[in-house]
Motif scaffolding. Structure first.
Motif, PDB file in Angstrom:
ATOM      1  N   GLY A  60      27.669  22.054 -45.596  1.00 54.03           N
ATOM      2  CA  GLY A  60      28.159  20.632 -46.203  1.00 54.03           C
ATOM      3  C   GLY A  60      28.342  19.535 -45.435  1.00 54.03           C
ATOM      4  N   LEU A  61      28.833  20.017 -43.488  1.00 56.37           N
ATOM      5  CA  LEU A  61      28.841  18.807 -42.766  1.00 56.37           C
ATOM      6  C   LEU A  61      27.708  18.952 -42.342  1.00 56.37           C
ATOM      7  CD1 LEU A  61      30.700  20.519 -40.031  1.00 56.37           C
ATOM      8  CD2 LEU A  61      31.808  18.696 -41.540  1.00 56.37           C
ATOM      9  N   ALA A  62      25.932  18.983 -42.489  1.00 54.38           N
ATOM     10  CA  ALA A  62      25.001  18.505 -42.302  1.00 54.38           C
ATOM     11  C   ALA A  62      24.392  17.487 -43.832  1.00 54.38           C
ATOM     12  CB  ALA A  62      23.847  19.706 -41.996  1.00 54.38           C
ATOM     13  N   LEU A  63      24.684  17.668 -45.157  1.00 54.96           N
ATOM     14  CA  LEU A  63      23.730  16.868 -46.081  1.00 54.96           C
ATOM     15  C   LEU A  63      24.737  15.386 -45.810  1.00 54.96           C
ATOM     16  CD1 LEU A  63      22.512  16.574 -48.520  1.00 54.96           C
ATOM     17  CD2 LEU A  63      24.788  17.412 -49.719  1.00 54.96           C
ATOM     18  N   PRO A  64      26.047  14.945 -45.099  1.00 52.51           N
ATOM     19  CA  PRO A  64      26.483  13.720 -45.761  1.00 52.51           C
ATOM     20  C   PRO A  64      25.975  13.046 -44.639  1.00 52.51           C
ATOM     21  CG  PRO A  64      27.974  15.383 -45.571  1.00 52.51           C
ATOM     22  CD  PRO A  64      26.806  16.346 -45.602  1.00 52.51           C
ATOM     23  N   LEU A  65      26.035  13.983 -43.137  1.00 49.58           N
ATOM     24  CA  LEU A  65      25.485  13.479 -42.002  1.00 49.58           C
ATOM     25  C   LEU A  65      23.977  13.177 -42.244  1.00 49.58           C
ATOM     26  CD1 LEU A  65      26.152  12.434 -38.766  1.00 49.58           C
ATOM     27  CD2 LEU A  65      25.446  14.339 -38.531  1.00 49.58           C
ATOM     28  N   GLY A  66      22.777  13.784 -42.552  1.00 47.01           N
ATOM     29  CA  GLY A  66      21.746  13.596 -42.852  1.00 47.01           C
ATOM     30  C   GLY A  66      21.846  12.192 -43.448  1.00 47.01           C
ATOM     31  N   LEU A  67      22.928  12.167 -44.979  1.00 48.42           N
ATOM     32  CA  LEU A  67      22.620  10.887 -45.693  1.00 48.42           C
ATOM     33  C   LEU A  67      22.575  10.025 -44.899  1.00 48.42           C
ATOM     34  CD1 LEU A  67      23.220  12.660 -49.027  1.00 48.42           C
ATOM     35  CD2 LEU A  67      20.767  11.959 -48.171  1.00 48.42           C
ATOM     36  N   LEU A  68      23.110  10.011 -44.249  1.00 50.40           N
ATOM     37  CA  LEU A  68      23.529   8.399 -43.056  1.00 50.40           C
ATOM     38  C   LEU A  68      22.576   8.315 -42.753  1.00 50.40           C
ATOM     39  CD1 LEU A  68      27.704   8.977 -42.513  1.00 50.40           C
ATOM     40  CD2 LEU A  68      26.645   7.091 -44.246  1.00 50.40           C
ATOM     41  N   MET A  69      21.914   9.129 -41.616  1.00 51.68           N
ATOM     42  CA  MET A  69      21.674   9.044 -40.404  1.00 51.68           C
ATOM     43  C   MET A  69      19.784   8.894 -41.558  1.00 51.68           C
ATOM     44  SD  MET A  69      22.102  11.910 -37.859  1.00 51.68           S
ATOM     45  CE  MET A  69      20.370  11.270 -36.695  1.00 51.68           C
ATOM     46  N   GLY A  70      19.943   8.621 -42.424  1.00 57.05           N
ATOM     47  CA  GLY A  70      18.708   8.136 -42.964  1.00 57.05           C
ATOM     48  C   GLY A  70      17.997   7.684 -44.028  1.00 57.05           C
ATOM     49  N   SER A  71      20.025   7.435 -44.012  1.00 57.52           N
ATOM     50  CA  SER A  71      18.942   6.050 -45.580  1.00 57.52           C
ATOM     51  C   SER A  71      19.879   4.555 -44.193  1.00 57.52           C
ATOM     52  CB  SER A  71      20.739   5.835 -46.309  1.00 57.52           C
ATOM     53  OG  SER A  71      21.752   6.699 -45.442  1.00 57.52           O
ATOM     54  N   SER A  72      20.337   4.427 -43.054  1.00 62.46           N
ATOM     55  CA  SER A  72      21.107   3.647 -42.106  1.00 62.46           C
ATOM     56  C   SER A  72      20.798   3.882 -40.044  1.00 62.46           C
ATOM     57  CB  SER A  72      23.078   4.128 -42.200  1.00 62.46           C
ATOM     58  OG  SER A  72      23.887   2.701 -40.956  1.00 62.46           O
ATOM     59  N   LYS A  73      19.634   2.894 -40.001  1.00 62.98           N
ATOM     60  CA  LYS A  73      19.082   2.743 -38.975  1.00 62.98           C
ATOM     61  C   LYS A  73      20.140   2.656 -37.882  1.00 62.98           C
ATOM     62  CE  LYS A  73      14.864   0.164 -40.657  1.00 62.98           C
ATOM     63  NZ  LYS A  73      14.275  -1.386 -40.648  1.00 62.98           N
ATOM     64  N   ARG A  74      21.301   1.938 -37.967  1.00 65.79           N
ATOM     65  CA  ARG A  74      22.604   1.952 -37.228  1.00 65.79           C
ATOM     66  C   ARG A  74      23.642   3.302 -37.248  1.00 65.79           C
ATOM     67  NH1 ARG A  74      26.382  -2.888 -38.430  1.00 65.79           N
ATOM     68  NH2 ARG A  74      24.576  -4.497 -38.162  1.00 65.79           N
ATOM     69  N   VAL A  75      23.431   4.029 -37.992  1.00 65.36           N
ATOM     70  CA  VAL A  75      23.748   5.660 -38.052  1.00 65.36           C
ATOM     71  C   VAL A  75      22.926   6.096 -37.079  1.00 65.36           C
ATOM     72  CG1 VAL A  75      24.888   7.770 -38.904  1.00 65.36           C
ATOM     73  CG2 VAL A  75      25.207   4.722 -39.018  1.00 65.36           C
ATOM     74  N   TYR A  76      22.011   6.177 -37.685  1.00 63.32           N
ATOM     75  CA  TYR A  76      20.578   7.201 -36.642  1.00 63.32           C
ATOM     76  C   TYR A  76      20.816   6.916 -35.509  1.00 63.32           C
ATOM     77  CZ  TYR A  76      15.814   8.894 -36.357  1.00 63.32           C
ATOM     78  OH  TYR A  76      14.734   9.836 -35.695  1.00 63.32           O
ATOM     79  N   ALA A  77      20.407   5.230 -35.150  1.00 58.43           N
ATOM     80  CA  ALA A  77      19.735   4.965 -33.066  1.00 58.43           C
ATOM     81  C   ALA A  77      21.432   5.803 -32.782  1.00 58.43           C
ATOM     82  CB  ALA A  77      19.975   3.495 -32.996  1.00 58.43           C
ATOM     83  N   LEU A  78      22.625   5.580 -33.799  1.00 63.10           N
ATOM     84  CA  LEU A  78      23.629   6.175 -32.560  1.00 63.10           C
ATOM     85  C   LEU A  78      24.173   7.241 -32.513  1.00 63.10           C
ATOM     86  CD1 LEU A  78      26.746   4.887 -31.896  1.00 63.10           C
ATOM     87  CD2 LEU A  78      27.251   5.822 -34.015  1.00 63.10           C
ATOM     88  N   MET A  79      23.844   8.663 -33.665  1.00 67.51           N
ATOM     89  CA  MET A  79      23.485   9.568 -33.308  1.00 67.51           C
ATOM     90  C   MET A  79      22.251  10.391 -33.112  1.00 67.51           C
ATOM     91  SD  MET A  79      26.624  10.307 -34.204  1.00 67.51           S
ATOM     92  CE  MET A  79      26.166  11.787 -35.013  1.00 67.51           C
ATOM     93  N   ASN A  80      20.997   9.730 -33.330  1.00 67.17           N
ATOM     94  CA  ASN A  80      19.955  10.667 -32.914  1.00 67.17           C
ATOM     95  C   ASN A  80      19.726  11.479 -32.316  1.00 67.17           C
ATOM     96  OD1 ASN A  80      17.282  11.735 -33.738  1.00 67.17           O
ATOM     97  ND2 ASN A  80      16.568   9.806 -32.232  1.00 67.17           N
TER      98      ASN A  80
END
Length: 271
Positions: free
Chosen positions: A91-111
């Motif tokens: 439940g925590l991983a799915l929304p975070l994964g969708l955000l990181m996958g769809s947003s380059k900004r979120v991906y760069a912030l969290m990766n």
């Protein structure tokens, strides 16, 4: 018919291994304290499964008495922790994964943070889990959630980021908004990856629950195996291990059927 033949051929190796094991035990080549015979393990498994007390009218309903065995209680305890811990982690991983996958900004912030934490095995968190949550279900659920979190997260990220660019360009040319692009193109295309992550995550959760039960709780299959080790009950240890294997097989088969049902539109699963 072909599936039946495949199933029968899959039994060949375990049946042969059990036959060799039983033969070696019967000939006295193996110390029964170290490795009891398959027949001794089967007897212990049924003893572990059987109700703890003889049936009487005071025992309550017949069905409740039938399922009062130690093995049933341990299996239910382990499955409860697997399901709850997996739901928290996924439940925590799915929304975070969708955000990181769809947003380059979120991906760069969290990766970077994700890649540093991801290689740390859940077992390494055991001291902290006990320090933070004490004993009982909370530390076990924390460890199981960690075990389920990263397989779901990484597969979700990969699924969203690897959507074919042709589909994205076609949707944009047809005037799709960013929300429509995500909901109607990226999310459906990433579902096979997400379900693969779910299958791996729930398998990992089942591995972690056994370790957690050996440390932090007073029931469950992991706890019972550790208890049997202290008393040198090798037959009960192996009976518990077989139960874990059967439950894991049942869970994996269930997830496989669920994947096939949810992906029946996918190429190769139409039939």
């Amino acid at each position: 018919m072909s599936k039946f033949k495949e199933g029968m051929s899959g039994l060949l190796v375990p049946v042969l291994a059990i036959a060799i094991w039983q033969t070696a035990s019967s000939l006295g080549w193996i110390n029964p304290l170290v490795l009891p015979s398959p027949w001794a393990v089967v007897r212990k498994w049924f003893e572990y499964l059987s109700p703890l007390t003889p049936y009487s009218p005071d025992s309550g309903s017949w069905l409740a008495w039938l399922f009062s065995g130690e093995l049933i209680h341990d299996a239910i305890g382990s499955l409860y922790r697997v399901v709850v811990g997996f739901l928290i982690g996924a439940g925590l991983a799915l929304p975070l994964g969708l955000l990181m996958g769809s947003s380059k900004r979120v991906y760069a912030l969290m990766n970077l943070t994700v890649q540093v934490i991801r290689p740390i095995p859940p077992i390494a968190y055991i001291p902290l889990a006990i320090l933070w949550f004490g004993l009982g279900n909370p530390p076990a659920l924390f460890l199981i959630s960690l075990g389920a979190f990263f397989p779901v997260l990484m597969n979700t990220i990969a699924g969203v980021r690897q959507v074919d660019s042709i589909y994205l360009r076609a949707a944009r040319n047809l005037g799709a908004s960013q929300r429509t692009l995500f909901m109607r193109v990226m999310l459906p295309a990433s579902v096979p990856y997400i379900l693969s992550g779910v299958r791996i995550g729930i398998g990992t959760a089942f591995i972690v629950v056994i370790v957690a039960e050996m440390i932090a709780v007073s029931n469950g299959l992991g706890f019972r195996i550790m208890e049997a080790r202290e008393y040198f009950w090798s037959d009960k240890i192996i009976a518990g291990m077989i139960t874990i294997g059967l439950l894991g097989l049942a869970i994996d088969m269930g997830m496989s059927r669920l994947n096939n049902y949810m992906l029946r539109w996918h190429r190769g699963l139409e039939s």
